[in-house]
Design an enzyme around this catalytic site. Sequence first.
Site, short mmCIF file in Angstrom:
data_model
loop_
_atom_site.label_atom_id
_atom_site.label_comp_id
_atom_site.label_asym_id
_atom_site.label_seq_id
_atom_site.Cartn_x
_atom_site.Cartn_y
_atom_site.Cartn_z
N ASP A 1 0.91 -1.17 -0.21
CA ASP A 1 -0.13 0.00 -0.16
C ASP A 1 0.90 1.35 -0.16
O ASP A 1 1.94 1.24 0.94
CB ASP A 1 -0.87 -0.01 1.09
CG ASP A 1 -1.98 1.07 1.24
OD1 ASP A 1 -3.14 0.68 1.24
OD2 ASP A 1 -1.55 2.37 1.31
N ASP B 1 -4.01 2.48 -5.11
CA ASP B 1 -2.49 2.47 -4.49
C ASP B 1 -2.30 1.17 -3.66
O ASP B 1 -1.31 1.22 -2.57
CB ASP B 1 -2.34 3.75 -3.58
CG ASP B 1 -3.16 3.63 -2.16
OD1 ASP B 1 -4.06 2.71 -1.94
OD2 ASP B 1 -2.43 3.95 -1.24
N GLU B 2 -2.74 0.11 -3.92
CA GLU B 2 -2.63 -1.16 -3.24
C GLU B 2 -2.90 -2.32 -3.86
O GLU B 2 -3.78 -2.42 -5.01
CB GLU B 2 -3.34 -0.98 -1.85
CG GLU B 2 -4.94 -1.25 -2.10
CD GLU B 2 -5.78 -1.08 -0.84
OE1 GLU B 2 -5.64 0.13 -0.25
OE2 GLU B 2 -6.05 -2.04 -0.35
N1 DCP Z 1 -8.86 8.40 -0.95
C1 DCP Z 1 -9.92 9.09 -1.28
N2 DCP Z 1 -10.96 9.37 -0.28
C2 DCP Z 1 -10.94 8.74 1.01
C3 DCP Z 1 -9.57 7.58 1.21
C4 DCP Z 1 -8.57 7.68 -0.12
O1 DCP Z 1 -9.94 9.94 -2.16
N3 DCP Z 1 -11.75 8.81 1.97
C5 DCP Z 1 -7.67 8.51 -2.00
C6 DCP Z 1 -6.65 9.34 -1.47
C7 DCP Z 1 -5.67 8.37 -1.00
C8 DCP Z 1 -6.06 6.95 -1.83
O2 DCP Z 1 -7.01 7.08 -2.16
O3 DCP Z 1 -4.28 8.95 -1.17
C9 DCP Z 1 -5.46 5.76 -1.04
O4 DCP Z 1 -6.18 5.73 0.15
P1 DCP Z 1 -5.52 5.12 1.44
O5 DCP Z 1 -6.48 4.55 2.04
O6 DCP Z 1 -4.57 4.11 1.02
O7 DCP Z 1 -5.04 6.23 2.07
P2 DCP Z 1 -3.47 7.06 1.81
O8 DCP Z 1 -2.78 6.42 0.78
O9 DCP Z 1 -3.80 8.27 1.46
O10 DCP Z 1 -2.70 7.28 3.20
P3 DCP Z 1 -1.87 5.85 3.84
O11 DCP Z 1 -0.68 6.29 4.18
O12 DCP Z 1 -2.65 5.85 5.30
O13 DCP Z 1 -2.08 4.66 3.23
CA CA Z 2 -2.39 4.17 0.97
CA CA Z 3 -5.00 1.88 0.17
#
Ligand code: DCP
Ligand code: CA
Ligand code: CA
Length: 390
Positions: free
Chosen positions: A33, A133-134
């Site tokens: 991720d 992203d995963e």
């Molecule tokens: N995303 C979004 N709205 C949300 C959750 C996520 O648009 N409610 C988008 C933005 C994030 C991407 O999806 O960058 C990936 O979500 P993740 O839950 O993996 O969160 P992040 O990558 O941002 O942070 P982390 O470092 O916790 O994985």
């Molecule tokens: Ca992420």
């Molecule tokens: Ca993710």
Amino acid sequence: MDKIQNRASRFQNSLNGRPRGIPFLSRVIGHVDLDYFYAQVEEVENPSLRGRPIIVCVFSGRTEDSGVVSTANYKAREFGVHSGMPIVQAKKKLEGHDPEVIRMNHEKYEAVSNRIMEELGELVDVLEPTGIDEAFFDITNSTGGDYSRARGLAESIKTAITKSENLTCSIGIGRSKVVAKLGSDTSKPGGLTVISPEATESFLAPLDASKLYGVGPKTTLILEEMGIRTVGELAKSSPPELERRFGRKFGGYLLAAATGTDADSVVAGLEPTQFSRIVTLRRDTSDPKEVTEQLSAGIKYIHGKLASSGKSFKTVTAIGILTDMSTKTKSKTFETAVSDLTMTGETVSALFDELSRTAGKEFRRAGVRVSSLEDVEDQTSLSEFLRPAR
Ligand code: DCP
Ligand code: CA
Ligand code: CA
């Protein structure tokens, strides 16, 4: 609930899908991720933002600030900002801390995601992307079930993503999808958690049951009513009681998840939408010939991918990353899909001719991407033809 139950039933069904002859305990499954993905992509594009709170926002357009935070970097999270929070509220929390507010650009993140998924696909046995992203991956074969080799492979995956895109990610390795996912969750940001089969029980036991994949607030509440808070407590709970509360499928899934014996296998991902290759040039140059020459192996590689997946392409893009790390691209779209190697090489060369005239700086890295993929029709009929007569 339906969605979760479907998922649970998929987990159950896949019990039958495990390749025969591979004992359960020796599976090596990973979950990768990317860290604060959208915000990190923005940081990479604009490194001067590092150290400042960043929020990537979806503006609804109703009023100037109406909308929500899509994601925030870890600096912004220190002030309590998180995904889904109204922009107005996030701005309030970040007042006086010099925040950067960025409009979400999905296409940009998707392009990065596609490149990473393609790269990952090369490094693992089976890749199952599960979001932008995963992805889950299976490396049982390439590691021979050896968890120290798995650690090495996971480290090289992290290095590869840092080298190609300058992005950090978190990885978990374990004997099941649930364990691997928990591993990547607990190593956020930037970490690697390898949970060997022997260490699985002690890794899982102290975690909150609500952390398990598929366990939402409703399930958590019922578990609490049953006096179950941790994964360890769930693992030891009575199977008939779980079945009574959650039904046979989901109850069964909960127990499997809590013991790290969920058997869902990693299923190869979706159809590719593009293929690309980027190389770091042997030296900075603005000579298009030099660039194209060093890309010839990459172009051959792309052709191999096209051939093996039975695809042709309509669009080819030359990608130049300049000495100031900015990216310049130039594309050509054909009216009908093509897959000819010589023609691709010539087109790429012409595109770099044009790019070098307008770039203003030397190229440091260079790449090729083909997209708008289509199935090669001839190939279908060929495989029909080759199929043994019945
Ligand atoms: N995303 C979004 N709205 C949300 C959750 C996520 O648009 N409610 C988008 C933005 C994030 C991407 O999806 O960058 C990936 O979500 P993740 O839950 O993996 O969160 P992040 O990558 O941002 O942070 P982390 O470092 O916790 O994985
Ligand atoms: Ca992420
Ligand atoms: Ca993710």
